[in-house]
Design a protein around this motif. Sequence first.
Motif, PDB file in Angstrom:
ATOM      1  N   ALA A   1      -0.806  -3.561  -5.854  1.00  0.00           N
ATOM      2  CA  ALA A   1      -1.920  -2.781  -6.398  1.00  0.00           C
ATOM      3  C   ALA A   1      -3.244  -3.210  -5.775  1.00  0.00           C
ATOM      4  N   GLU A   2      -3.419  -4.506  -5.562  1.00  0.00           N
ATOM      5  CA  GLU A   2      -4.663  -5.005  -4.979  1.00  0.00           C
ATOM      6  C   GLU A   2      -4.835  -4.520  -3.536  1.00  0.00           C
ATOM      7  N   LEU A   3      -3.759  -4.510  -2.770  1.00  0.00           N
ATOM      8  CA  LEU A   3      -3.840  -4.017  -1.393  1.00  0.00           C
ATOM      9  C   LEU A   3      -4.107  -2.512  -1.367  1.00  0.00           C
ATOM     10  N   ARG A   4      -3.488  -1.781  -2.278  1.00  0.00           N
ATOM     11  CA  ARG A   4      -3.752  -0.343  -2.344  1.00  0.00           C
ATOM     12  C   ARG A   4      -5.228  -0.087  -2.627  1.00  0.00           C
TER      13      ARG A   4
ATOM     14  N   ALA B   1      -0.453   5.971   4.237  1.00  0.00           N
ATOM     15  CA  ALA B   1       0.861   6.402   3.759  1.00  0.00           C
ATOM     16  C   ALA B   1       0.743   7.884   3.463  1.00  0.00           C
ATOM     17  N   GLY B   2       1.868   8.592   3.514  1.00  0.00           N
ATOM     18  CA  GLY B   2       1.801  10.021   3.228  1.00  0.00           C
ATOM     19  C   GLY B   2       1.128  10.291   1.893  1.00  0.00           C
ATOM     20  N   ARG B   3       1.490   9.503   0.884  1.00  0.00           N
ATOM     21  CA  ARG B   3       0.791   9.477  -0.394  1.00  0.00           C
ATOM     22  C   ARG B   3       0.685   8.004  -0.793  1.00  0.00           C
ATOM     23  N   ASP B   4      -0.487   7.609  -1.246  1.00  0.00           N
ATOM     24  CA  ASP B   4      -0.734   6.183  -1.476  1.00  0.00           C
ATOM     25  C   ASP B   4      -1.397   5.960  -2.832  1.00  0.00           C
ATOM     26  N   PRO B   5      -0.669   6.206  -3.952  1.00  0.00           N
ATOM     27  CA  PRO B   5       0.718   6.635  -4.092  1.00  0.00           C
ATOM     28  C   PRO B   5       0.786   8.095  -4.514  1.00  0.00           C
ATOM     29  N   ARG B   6       2.044   8.597  -4.712  1.00  0.00           N
ATOM     30  CA  ARG B   6       2.200   9.865  -5.407  1.00  0.00           C
ATOM     31  C   ARG B   6       1.706   9.686  -6.834  1.00  0.00           C
TER      32      ARG B   6
END
Length: 371
Positions: free
Chosen positions: A133-136, A304-309
């Motif tokens: 989560a922190e990297l995202r 990423a394609g979704r980061d996140p969905r």
Amino acid sequence: MTAPAQSTTVSGAAPRTAPGNAADREVKRRRVLDILDAAGRDSLLLTTHTALTWYLDGSRVHISLAGDPIAALLVDREGDHLVTFNNEAGRIAAEELPQGVSLHTVPWHGPLHATAAALAGDGNPLFESAVTAELRAARQQLLPAEAARYAQLSADAAAAMTDVLYGATPETTEFELVAGLAARIVSVGAEPLVLLCNGSGRSDFRHPLATHAPLGRRAMAVVCARRDGLVANVTRWVAFDAGTRQELDAEARIAAVEADIFRATVPGARLNDVFAEIQTAYERHGFGADQWKQHHQGGPAGYAGRDPRVTADVTDTIVLNQPFTWNPSGPGVKIEDTVLLTEGGIQVLSLDDRWPAAEVDGRRRPLTLRP
């Protein structure tokens, strides 16, 4: 409609040099050191495509598109240490290694991750999976140089759609269409991660892998293209007749759903709140309360394609200069572009002025192409 002149945009130069921008990389390193400070640790091991390409600012650390990275990176308080296999080191050093990153090798049959981890002072780095989560959050906000690269990639992907779909006919097969898209994407130095197509006989499928079937009277095409680690996503429709009243109505209503999503995508909003707005938007515009269950709705984009969905469980807070790809869909309709949230609102990156469009809520949105 007369076919437009083909786009000839080709980004980058030959021979390739590492795309990393020194100023952007300095900010990214500071963000990772902040993660280490919060965790009370001295080193972090990065091993996924998303984390590596983000931190290295666009370096290619893959061979097979379907394979694992051929490198791992240890970030510690002294510097950055990239470990790769001996048979990859020459290319990495010549074309992918940003300044200030130390390169280490392991035999092609050796333990990549263990070798990188052993470079930590105590041999026990923090693993990427512990701070997902922190990297995202660290990569949410695009920095200036990567934002410029993303805008160019998105425009190139949109231009590929225009070039190929203007040449399509009802007799063109789905495989022929995606082959043309693949060629255009590769020609601008990108990688086609996803290529989808459904002709009129397969319009019920939301993720239609191509077949030998002809397009028929109407078709959808989807491209997810990666360059310098960033992934742009675009959906377009082509039709060879005027369309039915029901089709035209559904296309207008799905664009209205998207407009509601864009209005909800503002700094400070939580992604689960946007997801709730998506659910109500489908019902508001006549698709029914359960339409969101038939396909994922997209979300933040970038490395990423979704980061996140996005789902009801994703509570990330939206920030300025964050990219998104929302993709609301219904029976026989879908709309999808790569966008950036700026101080002026949503900026659509994957635009091609040659594509037919209508204004929806103050921005140009793609119509079905009728060549």
